[in-house]
Motif scaffolding. Structure first.
Motif, PDB file in Angstrom:
ATOM      1  N   LEU A 125       0.845  -1.189   0.000  1.00 24.56           N
ATOM      2  CA  LEU A 125       0.000   0.000   0.000  1.00 24.56           C
ATOM      3  C   LEU A 125       0.885   1.245   0.000  1.00 24.56           C
ATOM      4  CD1 LEU A 125      -2.801   1.379   0.339  1.00 24.56           C
ATOM      5  CD2 LEU A 125      -2.437   1.200   2.821  1.00 24.56           C
ATOM      6  N   VAL A 126       0.626   2.184  -0.910  1.00 20.26           N
ATOM      7  CA  VAL A 126       1.398   3.418  -0.990  1.00 20.26           C
ATOM      8  C   VAL A 126       0.553   4.576  -0.479  1.00 20.26           C
ATOM      9  CG1 VAL A 126       2.672   5.006  -2.483  1.00 20.26           C
ATOM     10  CG2 VAL A 126       2.676   2.549  -2.985  1.00 20.26           C
ATOM     11  N   GLU A 127       1.043   5.249   0.552  1.00 17.64           N
ATOM     12  CA  GLU A 127       0.388   6.446   1.086  1.00 17.64           C
ATOM     13  C   GLU A 127       1.243   7.664   0.752  1.00 17.64           C
ATOM     14  OE1 GLU A 127      -0.096   5.791   5.247  1.00 17.64           O
ATOM     15  OE2 GLU A 127      -1.695   4.302   4.998  1.00 17.64           O
ATOM     16  N   ILE A 128       0.599   8.725   0.295  1.00 15.56           N
ATOM     17  CA  ILE A 128       1.320   9.905  -0.185  1.00 15.56           C
ATOM     18  C   ILE A 128       0.867  11.122   0.612  1.00 15.56           C
ATOM     19  CG2 ILE A 128       1.720  11.384  -2.198  1.00 15.56           C
ATOM     20  CD1 ILE A 128       1.130   8.914  -3.927  1.00 15.56           C
ATOM     21  N   GLN A 129       1.819  11.960   1.010  1.00 14.39           N
ATOM     22  CA  GLN A 129       1.461  13.179   1.735  1.00 14.39           C
ATOM     23  C   GLN A 129       2.467  14.284   1.450  1.00 14.39           C
ATOM     24  OE1 GLN A 129       1.956  11.364   5.773  1.00 14.39           O
ATOM     25  NE2 GLN A 129       3.210  13.178   6.200  1.00 14.39           N
ATOM     26  N   GLU A 130       2.023  15.505   1.629  1.00 11.92           N
ATOM     27  CA  GLU A 130       2.873  16.670   1.384  1.00 11.92           C
ATOM     28  C   GLU A 130       3.837  16.885   2.548  1.00 11.92           C
ATOM     29  OE1 GLU A 130       2.500  21.394   0.066  1.00 11.92           O
ATOM     30  OE2 GLU A 130       0.709  20.191   0.460  1.00 11.92           O
ATOM     31  N   VAL A 131       5.062  17.275   2.217  1.00  7.98           N
ATOM     32  CA  VAL A 131       6.074  17.601   3.217  1.00  7.98           C
ATOM     33  C   VAL A 131       6.060  19.113   3.432  1.00  7.98           C
ATOM     34  CG1 VAL A 131       8.535  17.590   3.746  1.00  7.98           C
ATOM     35  CG2 VAL A 131       7.516  15.648   2.551  1.00  7.98           C
ATOM     36  N   PRO A 132       5.872  19.603   4.646  1.00  8.35           N
ATOM     37  CA  PRO A 132       5.852  21.054   4.863  1.00  8.35           C
ATOM     38  C   PRO A 132       7.243  21.658   4.687  1.00  8.35           C
ATOM     39  CG  PRO A 132       5.776  19.898   6.961  1.00  8.35           C
ATOM     40  CD  PRO A 132       5.657  18.845   5.897  1.00  8.35           C
ATOM     41  N   LEU A 133       7.334  22.762   3.978  1.00  7.84           N
ATOM     42  CA  LEU A 133       8.623  23.419   3.768  1.00  7.84           C
ATOM     43  C   LEU A 133       9.198  23.955   5.077  1.00  7.84           C
ATOM     44  CD1 LEU A 133       7.923  25.374   0.452  1.00  7.84           C
ATOM     45  CD2 LEU A 133       9.161  23.219   0.745  1.00  7.84           C
ATOM     46  N   CYS A 134       8.339  24.198   6.049  1.00  7.64           N
ATOM     47  CA  CYS A 134       8.824  24.718   7.323  1.00  7.64           C
ATOM     48  C   CYS A 134       9.541  23.657   8.154  1.00  7.64           C
ATOM     49  CB  CYS A 134       7.668  25.331   8.124  1.00  7.64           C
ATOM     50  SG  CYS A 134       6.348  24.147   8.519  1.00  7.64           S
ATOM     51  N   ASP A 135       9.431  22.391   7.763  1.00  2.00           N
ATOM     52  CA  ASP A 135      10.106  21.302   8.478  1.00  2.00           C
ATOM     53  C   ASP A 135      10.371  20.184   7.482  1.00  2.00           C
ATOM     54  OD1 ASP A 135      11.221  19.782  10.492  1.00  2.00           O
ATOM     55  OD2 ASP A 135       9.305  19.123  11.319  1.00  2.00           O
ATOM     56  N   THR A 136      11.190  20.481   6.490  1.00  5.91           N
ATOM     57  CA  THR A 136      11.297  19.616   5.314  1.00  5.91           C
ATOM     58  C   THR A 136      11.842  18.226   5.617  1.00  5.91           C
ATOM     59  OG1 THR A 136      12.065  19.582   3.022  1.00  5.91           O
ATOM     60  CG2 THR A 136      13.608  20.407   4.659  1.00  5.91           C
ATOM     61  N   PHE A 137      12.648  18.050   6.682  1.00  7.43           N
ATOM     62  CA  PHE A 137      13.180  16.727   7.009  1.00  7.43           C
ATOM     63  C   PHE A 137      12.523  16.117   8.245  1.00  7.43           C
ATOM     64  CE2 PHE A 137      17.062  19.009   5.244  1.00  7.43           C
ATOM     65  CZ  PHE A 137      16.826  18.572   3.949  1.00  7.43           C
ATOM     66  N   GLY A 138      11.654  16.870   8.902  1.00  8.10           N
ATOM     67  CA  GLY A 138      11.050  16.419  10.156  1.00  8.10           C
ATOM     68  C   GLY A 138      10.224  15.159  10.034  1.00  8.10           C
ATOM     69  N   PRO A 139       9.235  15.102   9.117  1.00  5.84           N
ATOM     70  CA  PRO A 139       8.405  13.893   9.022  1.00  5.84           C
ATOM     71  C   PRO A 139       9.209  12.645   8.668  1.00  5.84           C
ATOM     72  CG  PRO A 139       7.334  15.749   7.934  1.00  5.84           C
ATOM     73  CD  PRO A 139       8.721  16.199   8.265  1.00  5.84           C
ATOM     74  N   LEU A 140      10.231  12.785   7.829  1.00  5.50           N
ATOM     75  CA  LEU A 140      11.064  11.632   7.462  1.00  5.50           C
ATOM     76  C   LEU A 140      11.846  11.155   8.684  1.00  5.50           C
ATOM     77  CD1 LEU A 140      12.025   9.835   5.105  1.00  5.50           C
ATOM     78  CD2 LEU A 140      13.832  11.508   4.682  1.00  5.50           C
ATOM     79  N   ARG A 141      12.439  12.097   9.395  1.00 12.26           N
ATOM     80  CA  ARG A 141      13.242  11.742  10.574  1.00 12.26           C
ATOM     81  C   ARG A 141      12.369  11.136  11.672  1.00 12.26           C
ATOM     82  NH1 ARG A 141      16.193  16.254  11.066  1.00 12.26           N
ATOM     83  NH2 ARG A 141      18.081  15.251  10.312  1.00 12.26           N
ATOM     84  N   ALA A 142      11.127  11.601  11.789  1.00  8.12           N
ATOM     85  CA  ALA A 142      10.224  11.107  12.839  1.00  8.12           C
ATOM     86  C   ALA A 142       9.599   9.762  12.497  1.00  8.12           C
ATOM     87  CB  ALA A 142       9.127  12.136  13.100  1.00  8.12           C
ATOM     88  N   GLY A 143       9.880   9.236  11.305  1.00  6.32           N
ATOM     89  CA  GLY A 143       9.303   7.961  10.915  1.00  6.32           C
ATOM     90  C   GLY A 143       7.902   8.068  10.350  1.00  6.32           C
ATOM     91  N   GLU A 144       7.437   9.295  10.102  1.00 10.91           N
ATOM     92  CA  GLU A 144       6.119   9.467   9.500  1.00 10.91           C
ATOM     93  C   GLU A 144       6.148   9.187   8.005  1.00 10.91           C
ATOM     94  OE1 GLU A 144       4.900  13.411  10.475  1.00 10.91           O
ATOM     95  OE2 GLU A 144       5.251  13.136  12.625  1.00 10.91           O
ATOM     96  N   LEU A 145       7.339   9.268   7.407  1.00 11.59           N
ATOM     97  CA  LEU A 145       7.536   8.967   5.992  1.00 11.59           C
ATOM     98  C   LEU A 145       8.687   7.976   5.858  1.00 11.59           C
ATOM     99  CD1 LEU A 145       7.344  12.554   4.426  1.00 11.59           C
ATOM    100  CD2 LEU A 145       5.609  10.767   4.252  1.00 11.59           C
ATOM    101  N   ASP A 146       8.652   7.185   4.787  1.00 15.48           N
ATOM    102  CA  ASP A 146       9.743   6.269   4.487  1.00 15.48           C
ATOM    103  C   ASP A 146      10.668   6.822   3.411  1.00 15.48           C
ATOM    104  OD1 ASP A 146       8.706   4.056   6.157  1.00 15.48           O
ATOM    105  OD2 ASP A 146       7.076   4.060   4.695  1.00 15.48           O
ATOM    106  N   LEU A 147      10.141   7.695   2.586  1.00 19.00           N
ATOM    107  CA  LEU A 147      10.861   8.185   1.411  1.00 19.00           C
ATOM    108  C   LEU A 147      10.230   9.504   1.014  1.00 19.00           C
ATOM    109  CD1 LEU A 147      12.871   7.330  -0.968  1.00 19.00           C
ATOM    110  CD2 LEU A 147      10.832   6.429  -2.110  1.00 19.00           C
ATOM    111  N   GLN A 148      11.032  10.429   0.478  1.00 25.49           N
ATOM    112  CA  GLN A 148      10.436  11.667  -0.002  1.00 25.49           C
ATOM    113  C   GLN A 148      11.203  12.203  -1.197  1.00 25.49           C
ATOM    114  OE1 GLN A 148      10.792  13.904   3.743  1.00 25.49           O
ATOM    115  NE2 GLN A 148      12.133  15.379   2.692  1.00 25.49           N
ATOM    116  N   LEU A 149      10.457  12.954  -2.031  1.00 31.97           N
ATOM    117  CA  LEU A 149      11.017  13.642  -3.192  1.00 31.97           C
ATOM    118  C   LEU A 149      10.888  15.131  -2.925  1.00 31.97           C
ATOM    119  CD1 LEU A 149      12.143  13.715  -6.071  1.00 31.97           C
ATOM    120  CD2 LEU A 149       9.798  13.490  -6.925  1.00 31.97           C
TER     121      LEU A 149
END
Length: 308
Positions: A125-149
């Protein structure tokens, strides 16, 4: 006796039929220049019918080619999906993959990839979400995302910078009645003459300063306008005359308004958009999604109008 088509003939034919361009089909398949044209030419001679009409400007399917494509494409997709399902079970490409993006054009690339990825890896299953520019690496580092472009640069010790997927020329988003709007382009030194609307938040300074600099190349200070946290605030701030902002030139196609003008920033480096993931998070899902994205994203090679 009906000729039997080899796998490489089927793949070459389908690639040309879908791209309608021999060079792009060759690049898509990762073959040497001219190889696809040779394969298709031999196939046409073996079948005894032309599959494509070639001119100096375009390639089109003949009626026989269209008939062959209509019959082969669904069957080929079913075979690919069957192979993908078997590999997914064998290699563990299952579960949920969370992918982030930071711009509308990055979102387009991610959505196209997700559609292709789901066909070959239906157990994931692929879930897609926007990364906020105000915290561009935060969701990835917190484990909320696995990969980002998202936009480079990225210099975080716990994250990995993957390949650059595409690069975008920079532009300056200005009010339509601003003096810059009457110019064909501006340079970085011009930034000293207008308040710059830039992001604020938890993104690292090296990242924000690379996109929204505080000084010109000659060291002149750039006036700072209102700060924003989310990109959708920017067009309204600029349109209301509160400043100008750096953007991808492609943003003009997504955020066009009569009150806004996008002026090319002629001497600024392009904005690179690349993949990134956690050092401890390079799973089979991440690897396969990244490979799919690199394979299907247009623009890796320069576009041209030579169909052969």
């Amino acid at each position: 006796m009906t000729p039997v088509l080899e796998r490489h003939e089927i793949e070459a034919f389908l690639a040309v039929a879908e791209e309608l361009h021999f060079r792009r089909a060759t690049e898509r398949l990762g073959l040497a220049q001219g190889r696809v044209s040779q394969i298709v030419g031999r196939l046409e001679r073996r079948l005894g019918v032309p599959l494509f009409t070639r001119t100096s400007r375009k390639v089109i399917l003949t009626p026989a080619g269209q008939q062959l494509y209509d019959g082969l494409a669904p069957a080929h997709q079913q075979i690919q999906e069957a192979v993908g399902k078997a590999l997914a079970v064998g290699k563990g490409v299952t579960g949920t993959l969370r992918v982030g993006f930071s711009s509308a054009w990055a979102s387009d690339a991610v959505l196209r990839t997700a559609e292709s990825f789901r066909r070959t890896h239906p157990g994931c299953l692929v879930e897609i979400q926007e990364v906020p520019l105000c915290d561009t690496f935060g969701p990835l580092r917190a484990g909320e995302l696995d990969l980002q472009l998202t936009e480079f640069p990225m210099e975080e010790p716990d994250l990995v910078a993957g390949p650059v997927i595409f690069s975008e020329p920079r532009a300056l988003m200005v009010p339509a009645d601003h003096p810059f709007a009457r110019q064909e382009s501006v340079c970085q030194e011009d930034l000293a003459h207008a308040p710059l609307i830039a992001v604020t938040g938890d993104s690292p300074a090296y990242w924000t300063d690379y996109i929204w600099p505080r000084k010109t190349p000659q060291g002149r200070p750039i006036p700072q306008g209102p700060a924003f946290r989310y990109w959708m605030e920017v067009p309204s701030l600029v349109a209301s005359g509160q400043g100008v902002s750096i953007a991808s030139l492609r943003a003009a196609r997504y955020y066009a308004r009569p009150s806004l003008t996008y002026v090319p920033l002629r001497d600024a480096p392009p904005l690179d958009y690349g993949l990134m993931w956690r050092c401890d998070g390079y799973t089979a899902r991440v690897r396969k999604f990244g490979e799919t994205l690199c394979r299907i994203t247009p623009g890796h090679a320069a576009e041209d109008h030579d169909p052969a």
